[in-house]
Design a protein around this motif. Sequence first.
Motif, PDB file in Angstrom:
ATOM      1  N   ASP A  17       6.558  99.120  57.083  1.00 58.89           N
ATOM      2  CA  ASP A  17       6.004 100.168  55.732  1.00 58.89           C
ATOM      3  C   ASP A  17       4.780 100.369  55.232  1.00 58.89           C
ATOM      4  O   ASP A  17       4.290 101.642  54.954  1.00 58.89           O
ATOM      5  CB  ASP A  17       7.624 100.415  55.303  1.00 58.89           C
ATOM      6  N   LEU A  18       4.837  99.529  55.342  1.00 52.57           N
ATOM      7  CA  LEU A  18       3.686  98.985  54.453  1.00 52.57           C
ATOM      8  C   LEU A  18       2.662  99.143  55.256  1.00 52.57           C
ATOM      9  O   LEU A  18       1.716 100.041  54.844  1.00 52.57           O
ATOM     10  CB  LEU A  18       3.515  96.962  54.451  1.00 52.57           C
ATOM     11  N   ARG A  19       2.425  98.548  57.177  1.00 52.99           N
ATOM     12  CA  ARG A  19       1.411  99.295  57.211  1.00 52.99           C
ATOM     13  C   ARG A  19       1.576 100.966  57.501  1.00 52.99           C
ATOM     14  O   ARG A  19      -0.023 101.223  57.314  1.00 52.99           O
ATOM     15  CB  ARG A  19       1.204  99.014  59.160  1.00 52.99           C
ATOM     16  N   THR A  20       1.883 101.827  57.400  1.00 55.59           N
ATOM     17  CA  THR A  20       2.458 102.754  57.174  1.00 55.59           C
ATOM     18  C   THR A  20       1.666 103.429  55.694  1.00 55.59           C
ATOM     19  O   THR A  20       1.014 104.435  55.438  1.00 55.59           O
ATOM     20  CB  THR A  20       3.953 103.843  57.823  1.00 55.59           C
ATOM     21  N   PHE A  21       2.276 103.140  54.530  1.00 54.08           N
ATOM     22  CA  PHE A  21       1.508 103.067  53.308  1.00 54.08           C
ATOM     23  C   PHE A  21      -0.257 103.138  54.116  1.00 54.08           C
ATOM     24  O   PHE A  21      -0.529 103.977  52.479  1.00 54.08           O
ATOM     25  CB  PHE A  21       2.126 101.911  52.687  1.00 54.08           C
ATOM     26  N   GLU A  24      -1.949 106.072  55.063  1.00 52.69           N
ATOM     27  CA  GLU A  24      -1.677 107.204  54.510  1.00 52.69           C
ATOM     28  C   GLU A  24      -2.553 107.310  53.518  1.00 52.69           C
ATOM     29  O   GLU A  24      -3.007 107.839  53.421  1.00 52.69           O
ATOM     30  CB  GLU A  24       0.349 107.227  53.905  1.00 52.69           C
ATOM     31  N   LEU A  25      -2.837 106.162  53.082  1.00 55.23           N
ATOM     32  CA  LEU A  25      -3.621 105.618  51.601  1.00 55.23           C
ATOM     33  C   LEU A  25      -5.178 106.336  52.191  1.00 55.23           C
ATOM     34  O   LEU A  25      -6.349 107.198  52.197  1.00 55.23           O
ATOM     35  CB  LEU A  25      -3.739 104.319  51.286  1.00 55.23           C
ATOM     36  N   ALA A  26      -5.067 105.293  53.988  1.00 55.36           N
ATOM     37  CA  ALA A  26      -6.484 105.960  54.027  1.00 55.36           C
ATOM     38  C   ALA A  26      -6.549 107.169  54.668  1.00 55.36           C
ATOM     39  O   ALA A  26      -7.635 107.469  55.349  1.00 55.36           O
ATOM     40  CB  ALA A  26      -7.118 104.541  55.438  1.00 55.36           C
ATOM     41  N   GLY A  27      -5.767 107.784  55.254  1.00 53.88           N
ATOM     42  CA  GLY A  27      -5.910 109.156  55.844  1.00 53.88           C
ATOM     43  C   GLY A  27      -5.659 109.977  55.338  1.00 53.88           C
ATOM     44  O   GLY A  27      -6.151 110.721  54.695  1.00 53.88           O
ATOM     45  N   HIS A  44     -13.483  98.475  44.500  1.00 54.73           N
ATOM     46  CA  HIS A  44     -12.872  98.468  45.499  1.00 54.73           C
ATOM     47  C   HIS A  44     -11.748  98.064  45.535  1.00 54.73           C
ATOM     48  O   HIS A  44     -11.392  97.033  44.595  1.00 54.73           O
ATOM     49  CB  HIS A  44     -14.056  97.583  45.903  1.00 54.73           C
ATOM     50  N   GLU A  45     -11.073  97.909  46.900  1.00 52.73           N
ATOM     51  CA  GLU A  45     -10.003  97.516  46.991  1.00 52.73           C
ATOM     52  C   GLU A  45      -9.650  96.966  48.549  1.00 52.73           C
ATOM     53  O   GLU A  45      -9.789  97.883  49.429  1.00 52.73           O
ATOM     54  CB  GLU A  45      -8.674  97.867  46.435  1.00 52.73           C
ATOM     55  N   SER A  46      -9.110  95.262  48.680  1.00 54.49           N
ATOM     56  CA  SER A  46      -8.557  95.134  49.926  1.00 54.49           C
ATOM     57  C   SER A  46      -7.040  94.860  50.090  1.00 54.49           C
ATOM     58  O   SER A  46      -6.762  94.311  49.200  1.00 54.49           O
ATOM     59  CB  SER A  46     -10.034  94.624  50.758  1.00 54.49           C
ATOM     60  N   TRP A  47      -6.522  95.537  50.855  1.00 53.05           N
ATOM     61  CA  TRP A  47      -4.792  94.019  51.178  1.00 53.05           C
ATOM     62  C   TRP A  47      -5.611  93.297  52.534  1.00 53.05           C
ATOM     63  O   TRP A  47      -5.860  94.179  53.961  1.00 53.05           O
ATOM     64  CB  TRP A  47      -4.093  95.529  51.485  1.00 53.05           C
ATOM     65  N   HIS A  48      -4.415  92.249  52.632  1.00 53.79           N
ATOM     66  CA  HIS A  48      -4.599  91.397  53.764  1.00 53.79           C
ATOM     67  C   HIS A  48      -3.165  91.185  54.376  1.00 53.79           C
ATOM     68  O   HIS A  48      -2.510  90.627  52.825  1.00 53.79           O
ATOM     69  CB  HIS A  48      -5.890  90.245  53.042  1.00 53.79           C
ATOM     70  N   LEU A  93       8.595  98.043  48.949  1.00 55.62           N
ATOM     71  CA  LEU A  93       7.918  97.248  50.021  1.00 55.62           C
ATOM     72  C   LEU A  93       8.264  95.781  49.687  1.00 55.62           C
ATOM     73  O   LEU A  93       8.278  95.376  49.966  1.00 55.62           O
ATOM     74  CB  LEU A  93       6.552  97.817  50.300  1.00 55.62           C
ATOM     75  N   SER A  94       8.031  95.603  48.110  1.00 53.85           N
ATOM     76  CA  SER A  94       8.089  94.229  47.387  1.00 53.85           C
ATOM     77  C   SER A  94       8.850  93.922  46.761  1.00 53.85           C
ATOM     78  O   SER A  94       9.321  92.612  46.400  1.00 53.85           O
ATOM     79  CB  SER A  94       7.140  94.026  47.048  1.00 53.85           C
ATOM     80  N   GLY A  95       9.334  94.849  46.488  1.00 49.30           N
ATOM     81  CA  GLY A  95      10.384  94.413  45.171  1.00 49.30           C
ATOM     82  C   GLY A  95       9.839  94.693  43.625  1.00 49.30           C
ATOM     83  O   GLY A  95      10.716  94.626  43.116  1.00 49.30           O
TER      84      GLY A  95
END
Length: 115
Positions: A17-21, A24-27, A44-48, A93-95
């Motif tokens: 679900d996180l990967r899908t999120f 979606e944000l990038a697409g 700028h924001e990046s997720w790791h 996703l995280s609670g």
Amino acid sequence: MSLVVRAFPVLPGKEDDLRTFAVELAGRRRPEAAEFYRQFGIQHESWHLQQTPHGAWVIAVTDLIEDPQKAAQAYAHSERPFDRWFKDQVRHLSGIDPDIEPLGPPTEAILDWSA
């Protein structure tokens, strides 16, 4: 410019679900995401994604033009449809509830090294 770094747990079974999120944000939701980030002064924001013995965590790194606390409060109080969807995804996703902890779990910088 301010750098905000925070880590969010990924609830068990929510990695896909996180990967899908993120996709979606990038697409398909990229124009809405661009407006979302712009309104809060985010350059700028990046997720790791990090796997740990205690489960998966997503580490978010954000460059803000403005004061992070000011942007966090605006984000926490926003009820725009996209913003509400975004915050609902974070909670699912995280609670972590972005309405209460807009910057996520508290962090403490313990090293900030520059050449």
